[in-house]
Design a protein around this motif. Structure first.
Motif, PDB file in Angstrom:
ATOM      1  N   THR A   1       0.854  -1.184   0.000  1.00 54.75           N
ATOM      2  CA  THR A   1       0.000   0.000   0.000  1.00 54.75           C
ATOM      3  C   THR A   1       0.887   1.231   0.000  1.00 54.75           C
ATOM      4  N   LEU A   2       0.691   2.102  -0.994  1.00 50.50           N
ATOM      5  CA  LEU A   2       1.458   3.340  -1.112  1.00 50.50           C
ATOM      6  C   LEU A   2       0.599   4.514  -0.651  1.00 50.50           C
ATOM      7  N   SER A   3       1.183   5.379   0.158  1.00 51.04           N
ATOM      8  CA  SER A   3       0.463   6.592   0.546  1.00 51.04           C
ATOM      9  C   SER A   3       0.273   7.446  -0.705  1.00 51.04           C
ATOM     10  N   PRO A   4      -0.678   8.386  -0.682  1.00 53.81           N
ATOM     11  CA  PRO A   4      -0.866   9.250  -1.857  1.00 53.81           C
ATOM     12  C   PRO A   4       0.416   9.976  -2.264  1.00 53.81           C
ATOM     13  N   ALA A   5       1.189  10.452  -1.310  1.00 54.26           N
ATOM     14  CA  ALA A   5       2.419  11.182  -1.631  1.00 54.26           C
ATOM     15  C   ALA A   5       3.441  10.278  -2.319  1.00 54.26           C
ATOM     16  N   ILE A   6       3.596   9.058  -1.824  1.00 49.97           N
ATOM     17  CA  ILE A   6       4.554   8.127  -2.433  1.00 49.97           C
ATOM     18  C   ILE A   6       4.088   7.742  -3.837  1.00 49.97           C
ATOM     19  N   ALA A   7       2.806   7.464  -3.999  1.00 46.06           N
ATOM     20  CA  ALA A   7       2.279   7.085  -5.312  1.00 46.06           C
ATOM     21  C   ALA A   7       2.482   8.208  -6.330  1.00 46.06           C
ATOM     22  N   LYS A   8       2.191   9.456  -5.938  1.00 45.93           N
ATOM     23  CA  LYS A   8       2.359  10.589  -6.856  1.00 45.93           C
ATOM     24  C   LYS A   8       3.830  10.812  -7.197  1.00 45.93           C
ATOM     25  N   THR A   9       4.701  10.658  -6.216  1.00 49.59           N
ATOM     26  CA  THR A   9       6.134  10.823  -6.459  1.00 49.59           C
ATOM     27  C   THR A   9       6.636   9.741  -7.407  1.00 49.59           C
ATOM     28  N   PHE A  10       6.204   8.524  -7.176  1.00 52.34           N
ATOM     29  CA  PHE A  10       6.580   7.415  -8.041  1.00 52.34           C
ATOM     30  C   PHE A  10       6.134   7.683  -9.480  1.00 52.34           C
ATOM     31  N   LEU A  11       4.914   8.206  -9.648  1.00 50.39           N
ATOM     32  CA  LEU A  11       4.423   8.537 -10.991  1.00 50.39           C
ATOM     33  C   LEU A  11       5.265   9.641 -11.636  1.00 50.39           C
ATOM     34  N   GLN A  12       5.669  10.636 -10.855  1.00 54.53           N
ATOM     35  CA  GLN A  12       6.513  11.706 -11.402  1.00 54.53           C
ATOM     36  C   GLN A  12       7.841  11.143 -11.909  1.00 54.53           C
ATOM     37  N   VAL A  13       8.435  10.247 -11.154  1.00 49.38           N
ATOM     38  CA  VAL A  13       9.699   9.632 -11.572  1.00 49.38           C
ATOM     39  C   VAL A  13       9.485   8.814 -12.843  1.00 49.38           C
ATOM     40  N   LEU A  14       8.416   8.048 -12.891  1.00 51.94           N
ATOM     41  CA  LEU A  14       8.126   7.249 -14.085  1.00 51.94           C
ATOM     42  C   LEU A  14       7.880   8.133 -15.305  1.00 51.94           C
ATOM     43  N   ARG A  15       7.226   9.292 -15.111  1.00 52.34           N
ATOM     44  CA  ARG A  15       7.011  10.219 -16.228  1.00 52.34           C
ATOM     45  C   ARG A  15       8.341  10.734 -16.766  1.00 52.34           C
ATOM     46  N   LEU A  16       9.260  11.072 -15.859  1.00 59.14           N
ATOM     47  CA  LEU A  16      10.569  11.558 -16.301  1.00 59.14           C
ATOM     48  C   LEU A  16      11.305  10.494 -17.117  1.00 59.14           C
ATOM     49  N   ILE A  17      11.327   9.266 -16.590  1.00 58.16           N
ATOM     50  CA  ILE A  17      12.034   8.195 -17.282  1.00 58.16           C
ATOM     51  C   ILE A  17      11.360   7.885 -18.620  1.00 58.16           C
ATOM     52  N   SER A  18      10.029   7.797 -18.620  1.00 50.70           N
ATOM     53  CA  SER A  18       9.330   7.433 -19.858  1.00 50.70           C
ATOM     54  C   SER A  18       9.402   8.537 -20.910  1.00 50.70           C
ATOM     55  N   SER A  19       9.738   9.758 -20.509  1.00 53.52           N
ATOM     56  CA  SER A  19       9.928  10.829 -21.494  1.00 53.52           C
ATOM     57  C   SER A  19      11.386  10.919 -21.943  1.00 53.52           C
ATOM     58  N   GLY A  20      12.227  10.009 -21.414  1.00 55.95           N
ATOM     59  CA  GLY A  20      13.616   9.947 -21.848  1.00 55.95           C
ATOM     60  C   GLY A  20      14.527  10.962 -21.193  1.00 55.95           C
ATOM     61  N   LYS A  21      14.091  11.530 -20.073  1.00 56.63           N
ATOM     62  CA  LYS A  21      14.884  12.560 -19.402  1.00 56.63           C
ATOM     63  C   LYS A  21      15.705  11.974 -18.256  1.00 56.63           C
ATOM     64  N   GLY A  22      16.884  12.521 -18.074  1.00 60.64           N
ATOM     65  CA  GLY A  22      17.673  12.211 -16.892  1.00 60.64           C
ATOM     66  C   GLY A  22      17.230  13.131 -15.768  1.00 60.64           C
TER      67      GLY A  22
END
Length: 154
Positions: A54-75
């Motif tokens: 179970t991920l808290s809302p803050a952890i889930a949103k942070t995880f999504l932000q990191v995944l967005r950066l990686i999936s857009s090809g950004k370091g």
């Protein structure tokens, strides 16, 4: 060194495989994350075992932000709020030159401490300055848009 053995994205861009993997996981996570609610996941472990997470809302949103950066090809770099940054790291974060940052420091715009002859900036102070600067910019752009609308330029 293969993509699987490289440590982080601080000094390199994601590979095509990493971009695809992150995008796939991002789509799965985006379908599960709900505003201000915990996100429940089931992970398949070795030997067919399952683990409930179970991920808290803050952890889930942070995880999504990191995944967005990686999936857009950004370091990217993760900077803990309590970290102390060099002038070059702080300048890079603000996207300004190091000499310009030093002028800001010397003018008292951003607090800093000296360690020997080196300046160190607390990440939280840098983030506060950036938020204030970005707020001023947004206000100025809004004012300009209002003036344009009043003058009939839009």
């Amino acid at each position: 060194m293969t993509a699987l053995t490289q440590d982080s994205f601080a000094e390199r861009l994601p590979t095509e495989i990493e971009v695809d993997n992150a995008d796939h996981l991002r789509k799965i996570m985006a379908g599960l994350v709900r505003d201000e609610e915990p996100t429940h996941l089931q992970l398949a472990l070795e030997k067919g075992e399952m683990a409930d997470v179970t991920l808290s809302p803050a952890i889930a949103k942070t995880f999504l932000q990191v995944l967005r950066l990686i999936s857009s090809g950004k370091g990217f770099r993760l900077i803990p709020v309590g970290a102390e940054l060099t002038t070059q790291q702080a300048a890079d974060h603000l996207n300004v030159s190091r000499p310009f940052l030093i002028k800001l420091l010397e003018a008292g715009e951003i607090p800093f401490a000296k360690t020997g002859r080196h300046r160190r900036i607390k990440a939280e102070d840098l983030f506060a300055y950036k938020a204030m600067r970005d707020g001023r910019r947004a206000d100025a752009l809004s004012d300009m848009a209002k003036l344009d609308a009043e003058k009939g330029y839009l």
